[in-house]
Design an enzyme around this catalytic site. Structure first.
Site, mmCIF file in Angstrom:
data_model
loop_
_atom_site.group_PDB
_atom_site.id
_atom_site.type_symbol
_atom_site.label_atom_id
_atom_site.label_comp_id
_atom_site.label_asym_id
_atom_site.label_seq_id
_atom_site.Cartn_x
_atom_site.Cartn_y
_atom_site.Cartn_z
ATOM 1 N N CYS A 220 0.655 -1.022 0.140
ATOM 2 C CA CYS A 220 -0.050 0.083 -0.038
ATOM 3 C C CYS A 220 1.020 1.305 0.035
ATOM 4 O O CYS A 220 1.656 1.346 0.789
ATOM 5 C CB CYS A 220 -0.950 -0.136 1.399
ATOM 6 S SG CYS A 220 -1.967 1.446 1.462
ATOM 7 N N CYS B 265 0.510 3.403 3.182
ATOM 8 C CA CYS B 265 1.280 2.806 4.279
ATOM 9 C C CYS B 265 2.703 3.191 4.111
ATOM 10 O O CYS B 265 3.246 3.426 5.135
ATOM 11 C CB CYS B 265 1.031 1.137 4.245
ATOM 12 S SG CYS B 265 -0.584 0.896 4.975
ATOM 13 N N ASP C 52 -0.493 16.579 -1.809
ATOM 14 C CA ASP C 52 -1.014 15.629 -2.916
ATOM 15 C C ASP C 52 -0.015 15.897 -4.097
ATOM 16 O O ASP C 52 0.385 16.893 -4.420
ATOM 17 C CB ASP C 52 -2.266 15.734 -3.339
ATOM 18 C CG ASP C 52 -2.663 14.913 -4.105
ATOM 19 O OD1 ASP C 52 -3.596 14.108 -4.027
ATOM 20 O OD2 ASP C 52 -2.362 14.514 -5.357
ATOM 21 N N HIS D 23 -3.815 0.934 8.439
ATOM 22 C CA HIS D 23 -4.586 0.638 7.086
ATOM 23 C C HIS D 23 -6.142 0.227 7.051
ATOM 24 O O HIS D 23 -6.476 -0.866 7.619
ATOM 25 C CB HIS D 23 -3.779 -0.582 6.316
ATOM 26 C CG HIS D 23 -4.339 -0.735 5.109
ATOM 27 N ND1 HIS D 23 -3.653 -0.188 3.941
ATOM 28 C CD2 HIS D 23 -5.175 -1.695 4.550
ATOM 29 C CE1 HIS D 23 -4.569 -0.602 2.932
ATOM 30 N NE2 HIS D 23 -5.339 -1.487 3.202
ATOM 31 N N ASN E 279 -13.255 9.777 -1.260
ATOM 32 C CA ASN E 279 -13.459 8.991 -2.437
ATOM 33 C C ASN E 279 -13.661 7.756 -1.856
ATOM 34 O O ASN E 279 -12.701 7.020 -1.255
ATOM 35 C CB ASN E 279 -12.839 9.211 -3.541
ATOM 36 C CG ASN E 279 -12.547 10.660 -4.201
ATOM 37 O OD1 ASN E 279 -13.713 11.134 -4.057
ATOM 38 N ND2 ASN E 279 -11.651 11.068 -4.626
ATOM 39 N N HIS F 121 -8.324 8.013 3.109
ATOM 40 C CA HIS F 121 -7.712 9.206 3.027
ATOM 41 C C HIS F 121 -8.790 10.310 2.597
ATOM 42 O O HIS F 121 -9.783 10.046 2.326
ATOM 43 C CB HIS F 121 -6.511 9.261 1.889
ATOM 44 C CG HIS F 121 -7.220 9.183 0.522
ATOM 45 N ND1 HIS F 121 -7.187 7.549 0.061
ATOM 46 C CD2 HIS F 121 -7.323 9.807 -0.429
ATOM 47 C CE1 HIS F 121 -7.645 7.575 -1.083
ATOM 48 N NE2 HIS F 121 -7.740 9.078 -1.537
ATOM 49 N N HIS G 191 -9.105 14.233 1.254
ATOM 50 C CA HIS G 191 -8.544 15.443 0.666
ATOM 51 C C HIS G 191 -9.092 16.889 1.261
ATOM 52 O O HIS G 191 -10.150 16.994 1.340
ATOM 53 C CB HIS G 191 -9.010 15.470 -0.877
ATOM 54 C CG HIS G 191 -8.732 14.411 -1.876
ATOM 55 N ND1 HIS G 191 -7.542 14.408 -2.359
ATOM 56 C CD2 HIS G 191 -9.052 13.125 -1.733
ATOM 57 C CE1 HIS G 191 -7.568 12.997 -3.008
ATOM 58 N NE2 HIS G 191 -8.569 12.135 -2.836
HETATM 59 P P1 AMP Z 1 -8.318 9.119 -4.458
HETATM 60 O O1 AMP Z 1 -7.887 7.719 -4.303
HETATM 61 O O2 AMP Z 1 -8.535 9.174 -6.122
HETATM 62 O O3 AMP Z 1 -8.950 9.662 -3.567
HETATM 63 O O4 AMP Z 1 -6.625 10.011 -4.871
HETATM 64 C C1 AMP Z 1 -5.561 9.436 -4.561
HETATM 65 C C2 AMP Z 1 -4.757 10.682 -4.440
HETATM 66 O O5 AMP Z 1 -3.469 10.362 -3.762
HETATM 67 C C3 AMP Z 1 -4.547 11.674 -5.820
HETATM 68 O O6 AMP Z 1 -5.194 12.727 -5.662
HETATM 69 C C4 AMP Z 1 -3.188 11.314 -5.876
HETATM 70 O O7 AMP Z 1 -2.615 12.626 -6.720
HETATM 71 C C5 AMP Z 1 -2.557 11.052 -4.558
HETATM 72 N N1 AMP Z 1 -1.373 10.379 -4.417
HETATM 73 C C6 AMP Z 1 -0.945 9.230 -5.099
HETATM 74 N N2 AMP Z 1 0.229 8.953 -4.935
HETATM 75 C C7 AMP Z 1 0.857 10.020 -4.120
HETATM 76 C C8 AMP Z 1 2.306 10.091 -3.553
HETATM 77 N N3 AMP Z 1 3.136 9.225 -3.736
HETATM 78 N N4 AMP Z 1 2.342 11.155 -2.983
HETATM 79 C C9 AMP Z 1 1.472 12.087 -2.763
HETATM 80 N N5 AMP Z 1 0.013 12.109 -3.161
HETATM 81 C C10 AMP Z 1 -0.066 10.716 -3.956
HETATM 82 ZN ZN ZN Z 2 -2.450 1.406 3.586
#
Ligand code: AMP
Ligand code: ZN
Length: 114
Positions: A4, A7, A30, A46, A87, A100, A102
């Site tokens: 993950c 994680c 992000d 997790h 989401n 998570h 936002h």
């Molecule tokens: P979601 O699962 O669609 O709610 O969004 C996942 C979010 O995680 C997206 O906005 C990605 O840009 C962000 N994301 C994915 N990998 C990373 C990372 N390594 N560092 C920071 N943000 C991330």
């Molecule tokens: Zn996780």
């Protein structure tokens, strides 16, 4: 969970721009921001999504929202306004399977969702 990405961010094995951290939570910028302020706030444990939250996690979620409120102040969007989004699942547009939230702000956001 070993595969993950969030994680790994929580464990520090994948680098991130950390905005806040304590024993239970971490907030980071992000990687593909949708607005001038776009933070991702996660519990370190997790949980796959909001669907995984159990009554014993509700204190953690309350704490998480208190941290989000303070981050909104710290990042200068408390007065101008911001959006908090989680989401959930496929139709909800969830890509990363670790719960998570936002925190998005710093510009006028479209009032419509989806
Ligand atoms: P979601 O699962 O669609 O709610 O969004 C996942 C979010 O995680 C997206 O906005 C990605 O840009 C962000 N994301 C994915 N990998 C990373 C990372 N390594 N560092 C920071 N943000 C991330
Ligand atoms: Zn996780």
């Amino acid at each position: 969970m070993s595969d993950c990405i969030f994680c790994k961010i929580a464990q520090g094995t994948i680098p991130s721009e950390i905005a806040y951290e304590d024993d239970e939570l971490i907030a980071f910028k992000d990687i593909q921001p949708l607005a001038p302020v776009h933070l991702v706030i996660i519990p370190k444990i997790h949980l796959r999504s909001l669907n995984d939250v159990k009554p014993e996690n509700e204190g953690l979620i309350g704490h998480l929202f208190g941290v989000i409120k303070r981050l909104a102040e710290e990042f200068g969007v408390a007065e101008s306004g911001y959006r908090v989004v989680t989401n959930t699942g496929t139709d909800g547009g969830q890509v990363v399977g670790h719960l998570h939230f936002h925190l998005i702000g710093g510009q006028a956001l479209n009032a419509r969702i989806g």
